[in-house]
Design a protein around this motif. Structure first.
Motif, PDB file in Angstrom:
ATOM      1  N   ASP A   1      -6.843  -1.632   8.655  1.00 52.55           N
ATOM      2  CA  ASP A   1      -6.831  -1.211  10.007  1.00 52.55           C
ATOM      3  C   ASP A   1      -5.881   0.353  10.097  1.00 52.55           C
ATOM      4  N   ALA A   2      -5.942   0.705  10.967  1.00 57.03           N
ATOM      5  CA  ALA A   2      -5.226   2.110  11.298  1.00 57.03           C
ATOM      6  C   ALA A   2      -3.595   2.116  10.776  1.00 57.03           C
ATOM      7  N   GLU A   3      -2.996   0.711  11.213  1.00 62.86           N
ATOM      8  CA  GLU A   3      -1.738   0.559  10.496  1.00 62.86           C
ATOM      9  C   GLU A   3      -1.473   0.641   9.235  1.00 62.86           C
ATOM     10  N   VAL A   4      -2.645  -0.128   8.525  1.00 56.18           N
ATOM     11  CA  VAL A   4      -2.392  -0.065   7.120  1.00 56.18           C
ATOM     12  C   VAL A   4      -2.460   1.278   6.343  1.00 56.18           C
ATOM     13  N   ILE A   5      -3.688   2.081   7.118  1.00 53.56           N
ATOM     14  CA  ILE A   5      -3.923   3.201   6.445  1.00 53.56           C
ATOM     15  C   ILE A   5      -2.754   4.224   6.679  1.00 53.56           C
ATOM     16  N   ALA A   6      -1.915   4.132   7.876  1.00 48.89           N
ATOM     17  CA  ALA A   6      -0.917   4.933   8.027  1.00 48.89           C
ATOM     18  C   ALA A   6       0.371   4.613   7.025  1.00 48.89           C
ATOM     19  N   ALA A   7       0.405   3.288   6.604  1.00 50.02           N
ATOM     20  CA  ALA A   7       1.332   2.803   5.627  1.00 50.02           C
ATOM     21  C   ALA A   7       1.179   3.342   4.316  1.00 50.02           C
ATOM     22  N   ALA A   8      -0.060   4.079   4.247  1.00 54.64           N
ATOM     23  CA  ALA A   8      -0.493   4.338   2.651  1.00 54.64           C
ATOM     24  C   ALA A   8      -0.547   5.830   2.594  1.00 54.64           C
ATOM     25  N   PRO A   9       0.671   6.676   2.329  1.00 53.49           N
ATOM     26  CA  PRO A   9       0.548   8.172   2.560  1.00 53.49           C
ATOM     27  C   PRO A   9      -0.279   8.775   1.265  1.00 53.49           C
ATOM     28  N   GLN A  10      -0.253   7.791   0.228  1.00 50.20           N
ATOM     29  CA  GLN A  10      -0.888   8.434  -1.117  1.00 50.20           C
ATOM     30  C   GLN A  10      -2.322   8.009  -1.356  1.00 50.20           C
ATOM     31  N   LEU A  11      -3.014   7.102  -0.345  1.00 43.83           N
ATOM     32  CA  LEU A  11      -4.171   6.615  -0.309  1.00 43.83           C
ATOM     33  C   LEU A  11      -5.284   7.732  -0.276  1.00 43.83           C
ATOM     34  N   LYS A  12      -6.188   7.569  -1.140  1.00 41.33           N
ATOM     35  CA  LYS A  12      -7.374   8.587  -1.445  1.00 41.33           C
ATOM     36  C   LYS A  12      -8.668   7.828  -1.448  1.00 41.33           C
ATOM     37  N   ILE A  13      -8.677   6.538  -1.596  1.00 37.26           N
ATOM     38  CA  ILE A  13     -10.196   5.887  -1.486  1.00 37.26           C
ATOM     39  C   ILE A  13      -9.725   4.434  -1.444  1.00 37.26           C
ATOM     40  N   ILE A  14     -10.642   3.838  -0.640  1.00 39.83           N
ATOM     41  CA  ILE A  14     -10.589   2.405  -0.398  1.00 39.83           C
ATOM     42  C   ILE A  14     -12.251   1.841  -0.711  1.00 39.83           C
ATOM     43  N   VAL A  15     -12.062   0.966  -1.476  1.00 41.80           N
ATOM     44  CA  VAL A  15     -13.460   0.230  -1.880  1.00 41.80           C
ATOM     45  C   VAL A  15     -13.529  -1.081  -1.354  1.00 41.80           C
ATOM     46  N   ARG A  16     -14.458  -1.421  -0.676  1.00 42.65           N
ATOM     47  CA  ARG A  16     -14.528  -2.824  -0.071  1.00 42.65           C
ATOM     48  C   ARG A  16     -15.686  -3.571  -1.209  1.00 42.65           C
TER      49      ARG A  16
ATOM     50  N   VAL B   1       0.993  -1.221  -0.265  1.00 40.79           N
ATOM     51  CA  VAL B   1      -0.053  -0.074   0.139  1.00 40.79           C
ATOM     52  C   VAL B   1       0.858   1.174   0.164  1.00 40.79           C
ATOM     53  N   ALA B   2       2.072   1.075   0.102  1.00 39.63           N
ATOM     54  CA  ALA B   2       2.939   2.533   0.120  1.00 39.63           C
ATOM     55  C   ALA B   2       2.857   3.310  -1.032  1.00 39.63           C
ATOM     56  N   ASP B   3       2.493   2.776  -2.103  1.00 35.93           N
ATOM     57  CA  ASP B   3       2.304   3.623  -3.372  1.00 35.93           C
ATOM     58  C   ASP B   3       1.218   3.654  -3.913  1.00 35.93           C
ATOM     59  N   ALA B   4       0.094   3.107  -3.195  1.00 41.21           N
ATOM     60  CA  ALA B   4      -1.203   3.225  -3.686  1.00 41.21           C
ATOM     61  C   ALA B   4      -1.987   4.305  -3.569  1.00 41.21           C
ATOM     62  N   ASP B   5      -2.799   4.670  -4.541  1.00 38.45           N
ATOM     63  CA  ASP B   5      -3.507   5.784  -4.561  1.00 38.45           C
ATOM     64  C   ASP B   5      -5.095   5.502  -4.134  1.00 38.45           C
ATOM     65  N   ALA B   6      -5.444   4.052  -4.626  1.00 39.84           N
ATOM     66  CA  ALA B   6      -6.656   3.685  -4.451  1.00 39.84           C
ATOM     67  C   ALA B   6      -6.465   2.124  -3.957  1.00 39.84           C
ATOM     68  N   LEU B   7      -7.409   1.763  -3.211  1.00 44.40           N
ATOM     69  CA  LEU B   7      -7.378   0.213  -2.580  1.00 44.40           C
ATOM     70  C   LEU B   7      -8.445  -0.559  -2.908  1.00 44.40           C
ATOM     71  N   ILE B   8      -8.396  -1.739  -3.390  1.00 51.04           N
ATOM     72  CA  ILE B   8      -9.855  -2.458  -3.504  1.00 51.04           C
ATOM     73  C   ILE B   8      -9.361  -3.780  -2.684  1.00 51.04           C
ATOM     74  N   VAL B   9     -10.375  -4.140  -1.787  1.00 53.53           N
ATOM     75  CA  VAL B   9     -10.359  -5.074  -0.692  1.00 53.53           C
ATOM     76  C   VAL B   9     -11.606  -6.007  -0.962  1.00 53.53           C
ATOM     77  N   ARG B  10     -11.288  -7.285  -0.258  1.00 52.81           N
ATOM     78  CA  ARG B  10     -12.651  -7.978  -0.216  1.00 52.81           C
ATOM     79  C   ARG B  10     -12.636  -8.047   1.506  1.00 52.81           C
ATOM     80  N   SER B  11     -12.501  -9.094   2.130  1.00 53.68           N
ATOM     81  CA  SER B  11     -12.862  -9.193   3.467  1.00 53.68           C
ATOM     82  C   SER B  11     -11.309  -8.937   4.239  1.00 53.68           C
ATOM     83  N   ASP B  12     -10.360  -8.233   3.562  1.00 51.85           N
ATOM     84  CA  ASP B  12      -9.326  -8.031   4.054  1.00 51.85           C
ATOM     85  C   ASP B  12      -9.248  -6.820   5.390  1.00 51.85           C
ATOM     86  N   LYS B  13      -8.355  -6.982   6.219  1.00 52.03           N
ATOM     87  CA  LYS B  13      -8.566  -5.868   7.299  1.00 52.03           C
ATOM     88  C   LYS B  13      -7.751  -4.858   6.861  1.00 52.03           C
TER      89      LYS B  13
END
Length: 305
Positions: free
Chosen positions: A60-75, A46-58
């Protein structure tokens, strides 16, 4: 933009190709992290991800903190309690789901488990039919509406309980509204649970509600494990040998349940509601298209935070 698909349980190959087409046609790049076995792999991806698609993957705050470029998450699916909404909101990250894309798959599983239970797990003894029985849906969202559609075809009567004003939806679906939750359970041969997990629904369904069910009642859970008071449900099953419990959420102590209640309980080996090729494709491609629309024109139709 870099769109990362991170799935411990991968999408079907056809779904991945559909996601890739949607993402690349939108002018973005696709990265894949499939069948990962450690959180460290997800944190690195996730370090260089701008968007993230997951299924039942967790996520959490640690994952979000590791993704400085992240703008959108879609479950990809309806439920989104695997995503830390507070942590995402604090960063200004949009979180979306894909409601309705898995609903038919989950509804079909409800009836697959039900028919197996009504026929006594095909053990050669005389079973029962669903025709003429009353099924109650606890809530009336996308999955419950598909349950109602299938139930009509089987000749069942359908009732529902919802705290929302859905009178027109009930009328169009040919569904009777139960006055109270107690009435729903007391008057339904089958209750199918479709409520989300929230603080107010945690352990909502237990001894008091299940004990109200008619003789030979069957409780079906394809929603969330956390909405069940397992100790209370177990007590109800102990006191009422006519009751059955079928779930797509395997309890941690499933072996104890199975040893105690035999074929009166059934648990899928893992969460299977959305595990069809069609649901994979529908939810995955919907997630990709939502991300493309978000970057193209700021569309946040399915935002949940």
């Amino acid at each position: 933009m870099n769109v990362l698909v991170a799935t411990e349980k991968p999408f079907a190959a056809e779904a991945v190709e559909g996601i890739r087409r949607a993402v690349e046609q939108g002018g973005h790049t696709l990265s894949l992290l499939e069948k990962y076995t450690s959180k460290a792999q997800l944190l690195a991806a996730v370090a260089d991800a701008d968007a993230l698609i997951v299924r039942s993957d967790k996520v959490d705050a640690e994952v979000i903190a590791a993704a400085p470029q992240l703008k959108i998450i879609v479950r990809a699916g309806a439920g989104y309690d695997n995503v830390d909404l507070a942590a995402a909101s604090e960063r200004g990250i949009v979180v979306e789901n894909t409601p309705g894309q898995n609903s038919n798959a989950v509804a079909e599983l409800v009836f697959g488990m039900l028919i197996q239970a009504m026929r006594n797990n095909y053990d050669g003894t005389t079973g029962r039919e669903l025709r003429g029985k009353r099924i109650g849906t606890h809530a009336f969202g996308q999955v419950a509406r598909q349950v109602a559609r299938i139930a009509h075809g089987l000749g069942m009567t359908i009732s529902t309980y919802s705290p929302y004003n859905l009178a027109e939806e009930f009328r169009c679906a040919g569904v009777e509204k139960a006055p109270t939750l107690d009435d729903l359970y007391a008057n339904s041969d089958v209750v199918s649970i479709h409520i989300p997990f929230k603080p107010e629904t945690e352990h909502l369904i237990g001894y008091e509600l299940v004990s109200k069910m008619p003789k030979n009642g069957i409780l079906v859970n394809t929603a969330r494990k956390e909405v069940i008071d397992e100790a209370g449900l177990m007590q109800a099953l102990e006191e009422r040998p006519d009751l059955k419990y079928l779930s797509d959420l395997r309890p941690a102590d499933a072996e104890e349940w199975e040893a105690k209640f035999g074929n009166r309980v059934f648990f899928t080996p893992k969460k299977m509601g959305a595990q069809t090729a069609e649901a994979n494709i529908n939810a995955g491609i919907a997630a990709a298209r939502q991300i493309v629309s978000f970057f193209a024109d700021g569309d946040q139709t399915f935002k949940v935070n």
